[in-house]
Scaffold this active site. Structure first.
Site, mmCIF file in Angstrom:
data_model
loop_
_atom_site.group_PDB
_atom_site.id
_atom_site.type_symbol
_atom_site.label_atom_id
_atom_site.label_comp_id
_atom_site.label_asym_id
_atom_site.label_seq_id
_atom_site.Cartn_x
_atom_site.Cartn_y
_atom_site.Cartn_z
ATOM 1 N N TYR A 40 0.703 -0.992 -0.040
ATOM 2 C CA TYR A 40 0.268 0.025 0.157
ATOM 3 C C TYR A 40 0.959 1.292 -0.073
ATOM 4 O O TYR A 40 0.199 2.354 -0.452
ATOM 5 C CB TYR A 40 -0.834 0.079 1.249
ATOM 6 C CG TYR A 40 -2.161 -0.858 1.025
ATOM 7 C CD1 TYR A 40 -2.363 -1.927 0.824
ATOM 8 C CD2 TYR A 40 -3.384 0.265 1.019
ATOM 9 C CE1 TYR A 40 -3.613 -2.528 0.398
ATOM 10 C CE2 TYR A 40 -4.722 -0.540 0.853
ATOM 11 C CZ TYR A 40 -4.773 -1.760 0.819
ATOM 12 O OH TYR A 40 -5.925 -2.289 0.671
ATOM 13 N N LYS A 97 2.502 -15.740 2.387
ATOM 14 C CA LYS A 97 2.661 -16.378 1.113
ATOM 15 C C LYS A 97 4.201 -16.580 0.867
ATOM 16 O O LYS A 97 4.952 -16.030 0.039
ATOM 17 C CB LYS A 97 2.408 -15.279 -0.005
ATOM 18 C CG LYS A 97 2.217 -15.872 -1.643
ATOM 19 C CD LYS A 97 0.787 -17.107 -1.518
ATOM 20 C CE LYS A 97 1.217 -17.606 -3.017
ATOM 21 N NZ LYS A 97 0.146 -18.818 -3.034
ATOM 22 N N ASP A 110 -3.703 -18.308 0.150
ATOM 23 C CA ASP A 110 -4.623 -18.810 -0.521
ATOM 24 C C ASP A 110 -5.511 -19.854 0.063
ATOM 25 O O ASP A 110 -6.663 -19.934 -0.035
ATOM 26 C CB ASP A 110 -4.112 -19.329 -1.865
ATOM 27 C CG ASP A 110 -2.772 -19.973 -1.641
ATOM 28 O OD1 ASP A 110 -2.377 -20.120 -0.717
ATOM 29 O OD2 ASP A 110 -2.336 -20.565 -2.662
ATOM 30 N N ASP A 116 -6.939 -6.918 3.773
ATOM 31 C CA ASP A 116 -7.920 -6.110 3.207
ATOM 32 C C ASP A 116 -8.739 -7.174 2.655
ATOM 33 O O ASP A 116 -9.926 -7.220 2.655
ATOM 34 C CB ASP A 116 -7.181 -5.335 2.064
ATOM 35 C CG ASP A 116 -8.192 -4.377 1.358
ATOM 36 O OD1 ASP A 116 -9.090 -3.953 2.028
ATOM 37 O OD2 ASP A 116 -8.162 -4.675 0.066
ATOM 38 N N ASP A 160 -12.677 -8.625 4.102
ATOM 39 C CA ASP A 160 -14.128 -8.707 3.081
ATOM 40 C C ASP A 160 -14.480 -9.978 2.809
ATOM 41 O O ASP A 160 -15.786 -9.925 3.155
ATOM 42 C CB ASP A 160 -13.793 -7.941 1.623
ATOM 43 C CG ASP A 160 -14.103 -6.697 1.833
ATOM 44 O OD1 ASP A 160 -13.764 -5.751 2.796
ATOM 45 O OD2 ASP A 160 -14.608 -5.872 0.798
HETATM 46 C C1 IPM Z 1 -10.562 -0.935 3.822
HETATM 47 C C2 IPM Z 1 -10.898 -0.255 2.113
HETATM 48 C C3 IPM Z 1 -9.408 0.523 2.217
HETATM 49 C C4 IPM Z 1 -8.422 -0.254 2.034
HETATM 50 C C5 IPM Z 1 -9.679 1.262 0.616
HETATM 51 C C6 IPM Z 1 -10.878 2.319 0.775
HETATM 52 C C7 IPM Z 1 -8.405 2.122 0.625
HETATM 53 O O1 IPM Z 1 -11.074 -1.125 1.240
HETATM 54 O O2 IPM Z 1 -10.450 -0.208 4.667
HETATM 55 O O3 IPM Z 1 -10.505 -2.101 3.751
HETATM 56 O O4 IPM Z 1 -7.863 -0.844 1.016
HETATM 57 O O5 IPM Z 1 -7.585 -0.416 2.912
HETATM 58 MN MN MN Z 2 -11.036 -3.356 2.134
#
Ligand code: IPM
Ligand code: MN
Length: 409
Positions: free
Chosen positions: A184, A230, A262, A286, A290
């Site tokens: 990042y 990884k 993975d 990240d 999700d």
């Molecule tokens: C999160 C989001 C952010 C990230 C984006 C919006 C930059 O997806 O907080 O997980 O990638 O960290």
């Molecule tokens: Mn995210």
């Protein structure tokens, strides 16, 4: 833009997070805490910077602020709020996704509550003028290296999980995502029409501090740590794995496993109940967070804390700005309300107050009240505001909008 009055609070960043919010003795900030002899309790006064941001951000933040008010009233705390701009809203107003005024206000506060950033309006902006840049910059500026994303099943939401009930129930895991390093932020990064470069880079110190904190956290939970990497391909992962191995000796009470990212992506779907604390680098965290977030039924209930070595922290829902439903009263405010609970716990040491918010949210779900993301056929769909009012009623039925909170706006 507004500013807090009063003196700014000096903070020192240490490698160890203050985990007192999880367990153990509370460390109270003397300058803002009084002990009330009559009530036999601590009365606290805290400054919170509120950054509503874009899309549904302002709606869910408005809900969470109401919950802060009702908690303040019930437990006799005073929360001073200052509002400021971030993301697309800040680009529109100041041509800067993280204006200096916003940084200054955050610097002068005890914690930050953030809604969400981003939207199609700014999608074609150059990288420096994208809403997401504001979020990345605020994390980096404040060295908020530890991102905690708890994923815990609410029994009443399991019907909305894409996974079978037997798989999704009993899930109670915490993703500890490194938030200020890796691909990042690594340099160099370049892009031309002919090619592009991103750099994944980690120093030993960056890995050590997040790994140490994940161990500490595992110790306060079920004593299991899964380190995700990884290492069969990446050198940053090999160093990561070596450091976890070195640290193991210091935490003999924690059971450690290494897993490739993975494979973890797969196991989070087949056997999520296996995990307790999951520690990983920025990008893997990240993606996995999700994925893990929908196990419980909706991305709309997942809170997060971004913290560093002291009590300061930034609290935001894991979901994004959802521009498609913005302004329609459809957003689920639970994730932001639960983020406030994390703020009370981790930044202010208000464990009882945090637990009360969690109890109230759970009770409202148990009573069968849902926003559109969670409602099933036959359920009445509540608006953001209606659902928030149900939570308020759970916490303090006598709540009236006049409160002890002073808001500068
Ligand atoms: C999160 C989001 C952010 C990230 C984006 C919006 C930059 O997806 O907080 O997980 O990638 O960290
Ligand atoms: Mn995210």
């Amino acid at each position: 833009q507004t500013c807090f009055d009063g003196v700014s609070i000096k903070r020192e960043t240490s490698l160890r997070l203050n985990l007192s919010g999880f367990n153990g003795p509370l460390i109270r900030d003397k300058s803002t805490t009084r002990f009330c002899e009559k009530e036999r309790c601590f009365l606290m006064e805290k400054k919170i910077t509120v950054l509503p941001g874009d899309g549904i951000g302002p709606e869910v933040v408005a809900s969470a602020v109401k919950i802060l008010q009702v908690i303040g009233k019930r437990y006799n705390h005073t929360f001073h709020l200052g509002y400021s701009a971030i993301g697309g809203a800040a680009i529109d107003q100041f041509n800067n996704p993280l204006p200096d005024e916003t940084i200054a206000m955050c610097e002068n506060s005890d914690a930050v509550l953030l809604g969400a950033v981003g939207g199609p309006k700014w999608d074609n902006n150059p990288p420096e003028l994208r809403p997401e840049k504001g979020l990345l910059k605020i994390r980096k500026h404040f060295d908020l290296f530890a991102n905690l994303r708890p994923v815990k099943a609410f029994p009443s939401l399991l019907a909305s999980s894409p996974l079978k009930r037997e798989v999704a129930e009993n899930v109670d895991l915490m993703i500890v995502r490194e938030l200020t390093g890796g691909i990042y932020f690594g340099e160099p990064r370049t892009k031309t029409n002919e090619g592009a470069v991103d750099t994944c880079i980690y120093s030993r110190a960056e890995i050590e501090r997040i790994v140490d904190n994940a161990f500490e956290l595992a110790r306060l939970r079920r004593g299991k740590l899964c380190s995700v990497d990884k290492a069969n391909v990446l050198d940053t992962s090999r160093l990561w794995r070596e450091i976890v191995e070195e640290k193991k000796a210091q935490y003999p009470d924690v059971e450690v496993e290494h897993n490739l990212v993975d494979s973890v992506a797969m196991k989070l779907i087949t056997n999520p109940g296996h995990y307790d604390v999951v520690v990983t680098e920025n990008m893997f965290g990240d993606i996995l967070s999700d994925e893990a977030s929908v196990i419980t039924g909706s991305l709309g209930v997942l809170p997060s804390a971004s913290i560093r070595g002291d009590q300061f922290g930034l609290y935001e829902p894991v979901h994004g700005s959802a521009p498609d439903i913005a302004g329609q009263g459809k957003a689920n405010p639970a994730a932001t309300i639960l983020s406030v609970a994390m703020m009370l716990q981790y930044s202010f040491g208000m464990k009882e107050e945090a637990a009360e918010i969690e109890r109230a949210v759970n009770a409202v779900f148990e009573d069968g009240y849902f926003t559109a993301d969670l409602a099933r056929e036959g359920d009445r769909v509540l608006t953001t505001e209606e659902w928030t009012n149900k939570v308020i009623n759970e916490i303090d039925a006598s709540f009236v909008s006049e409160s002890i909170m002073i808001s500068y706006n």
